[in-house]
Structures are given as C-alpha cells and as structure tokens.
Design an enzyme around this catalytic site. Structure first.
Site, short mmCIF file in Angstrom:
data_model
loop_
_atom_site.label_atom_id
_atom_site.label_comp_id
_atom_site.label_asym_id
_atom_site.label_seq_id
_atom_site.Cartn_x
_atom_site.Cartn_y
_atom_site.Cartn_z
N HIS A 62 1.06 -1.19 0.34
CA HIS A 62 -0.20 0.41 -0.17
C HIS A 62 0.94 1.24 -0.08
O HIS A 62 1.82 1.03 -0.03
CB HIS A 62 -1.53 0.08 1.03
N HIS A 64 1.53 3.71 1.64
CA HIS A 64 1.85 5.06 3.17
C HIS A 64 3.28 4.61 2.77
O HIS A 64 4.07 3.90 2.52
CB HIS A 64 1.72 3.91 4.88
N ASP A 66 5.70 4.71 4.99
CA ASP A 66 6.56 3.89 5.68
C ASP A 66 6.75 1.94 4.81
O ASP A 66 7.75 1.59 5.73
CB ASP A 66 6.05 3.55 7.12
N HIS A 67 6.29 2.49 4.17
CA HIS A 67 6.36 1.53 3.09
C HIS A 67 7.28 1.39 1.68
O HIS A 67 7.14 0.23 1.26
CB HIS A 67 4.73 0.73 2.72
N HIS A 175 4.42 -4.75 10.73
CA HIS A 175 4.56 -3.82 12.23
C HIS A 175 5.11 -4.59 13.09
O HIS A 175 4.55 -5.85 13.63
CB HIS A 175 4.08 -2.94 12.20
ZN LIG Z 1 -0.18 1.39 6.40
#
Ligand SMILES: [Zn+2]
Length: 263
Positions: A62, A64, A66-67, A175
């Site tokens: 996805h 975001h 942090d990805h 996470h």
């Molecule tokens: Zn996310």
C-alpha cells in the site's frame, strides 16, 4: 536471525527492522533477494552489501510512506520490477496489480497471488504464495490496521477473507505491534487462555530482542479479537464498553476498531 520458509529449505525469510517498529521482509534464494514494503532503503542496502546479494524485485502492499519510501533509492541504479496495487498510483511502481493477478518470481522459484484487502487504505493488497502471506498493514498479530482511507466494512470483509486461509499460513506482518495489541486483546476478550499463553511467549521474545513474527493464521484465529467477533467473551466486552450489544459481526468489529483507536 533467519526464518526458513516451511517446506522450502532454500528460501530464507528475514525481517529487517526499520523506523520504530516496521519490518521490511526479505525473501532470499541463493544470492537473489526480493523485499516487501521497503520504507527505508538504508537497512536494505546494508543487508545486501553485508551478504553480497542482488536485489531483484520489490513488492508493495500500500501507498504509505513507511512502506514505499525506499523505492526511489533502491531502483536508482537497478532496473528491477516494482509490484504494487494498480489503483494506488504509487510513484516508482512498474507493475500495477489487481485481485487475482499473479506475480512470478523465478529467482525465488515462487509465484505470488494478489489479494485485494482494502480497509487500512482503500487500495491495499496482500501477497500470498502457498503458506506465506504478506498482509502489509491489514492484519497484525492480535490486531489489525487502523482505518486510514478504507471503511470498517471493507476491513472486516478483508480480514474475514484472510481468516479463511489455511491455519498453517504464516503471517508476515509489517509492524511489531504485538505486545500493544495483546494488551488490548485482554480487554476485548478477557477469557482466552491461548491468548494469555501467546502474550507470555511474546513478552519473553521481546525482552530477548526477537520479533514476535511471523504468526500463523491458526494462532490469529485463536487469539486475535478482530477475527473473533463471534466470541461470547468479545461480544460481552464490547457490550459493556459501548453500552449496546452489537447486532452483527460487522457491528462488533466496528465497535472493536473504534475502541482500540482510543485504547
Ligand atoms: Zn499503512
């Protein structure tokens, strides 16, 4: 730490910690590596350099940051495919994917099936290959993603779909939220001995600096309150918290998600 894939001795799956609590999962066969959701290029580059490995593809669940934050740097000097959700329009993705698509990774001797699992975001996908599931921020051990673009109805349906996968499915969440999730799970389902045992085990793993992941679908079905909206103990706790008995699994899920947001 190396985790071998079940029934596939040549495939090694290793989590690279990033930021505060992200894991960038790496899949390695020989000297070829594929990474999932590289939010930060630095731990990936140092792993590749340290082990003398070639990065051959990137999988993205996805949009975001942090990805996805590492895509640009990791592809600046490499001509490699970047697979991600077509509907998300992510910079650097070279192959847009939709539900039912397949990603062939001959360097790993693996093909991944694409599952659309909206909810955390509206355009989130997961990657499945045999007993290996990379669910991004959709499913965590003892928890699930927050609603940051999708709806509770979408996330509930996505989790119900993942829940139907075989119990042996390994769940490589992105996470390390397990201990906090388990604390909430204790409030949301007070009576669950298997969950209590998993909590004790995870405390010991974390005090040794070890990841609590991957989990398995069998375990998540037993301990994750977001997959247990039919449990009498969950329904009782939600009823006490909201003052109203949930009228459906979806209502129970929606109440749980809202409760966790403020927990
Ligand atoms: Zn996310």
């Amino acid at each position: 730490m190396t985790i071998d894939a079940p029934g596939d001795a040549g495939l090694e799956i290793l989590p690279l910690p990033a930021f505060n609590d992200n894991y960038i999962w790496t899949l390695r066969r020989g000297d070829k590596v594929v990474v999932v959701d590289p939010g930060d290029p630095a731990p990936v580059e140092s792993y590749l350099a340290r082990e003398g490995l070639d990065l051959t593809a990137i999988l993205i669940t996805h949009h975001h940051a942090d990805h996805t934050g590492g895509i640009g740097a990791l592809t600046a000097r490499r001509d490699i495919p970047v697979y991600g959700p077509a509907a998300a329009d992510i910079a650097g993705v070279t192959a847009g994917l939709a539900d039912g698509d397949s990603v062939d990774l001959p360097e790993l001797d693996r093909a991944f099936e694409v599952l659309e699992v909206p909810g955390h975001t509206a355009t989130h996908i997961a990657f499945l290959s045999g007993d290996l599931l990379f669910p991004g921020d959709t499913l965590f051990s003892a928890g699930c993603g927050r609603l940051l673009g999708g709806t509770a109805e979408q996330l509930h349906a996505s989790l119900e779909r993942l829940k139907d996968l075989p119990g042996s499915t390994r769940v490589y969440c992105t996470h390390e939220y397990t201990l906090a999730n388990l604390k909430f799970a204790q409030a949301a389902e007070p009576d669950n001995a298997e969950r209590d045992a998993w909590f004790a085990h995870c405390r010991s793993l974390r005090s040794d600096g070890q990841p609590t992941l991957p989990s398995t679908m069998e375990r998540e079905r037993a301990i994750n309150p977001f997959l247990r909206t039919g449990s009498a103990s969950v329904i009782k706790a939600v009823t006490r918290h909201t003052g109203r008995r949930p009228a459906s699994d979806l209502a129970c899920f929606t109440a749980l998600r809202a409760w966790k947001d403020e927990f």
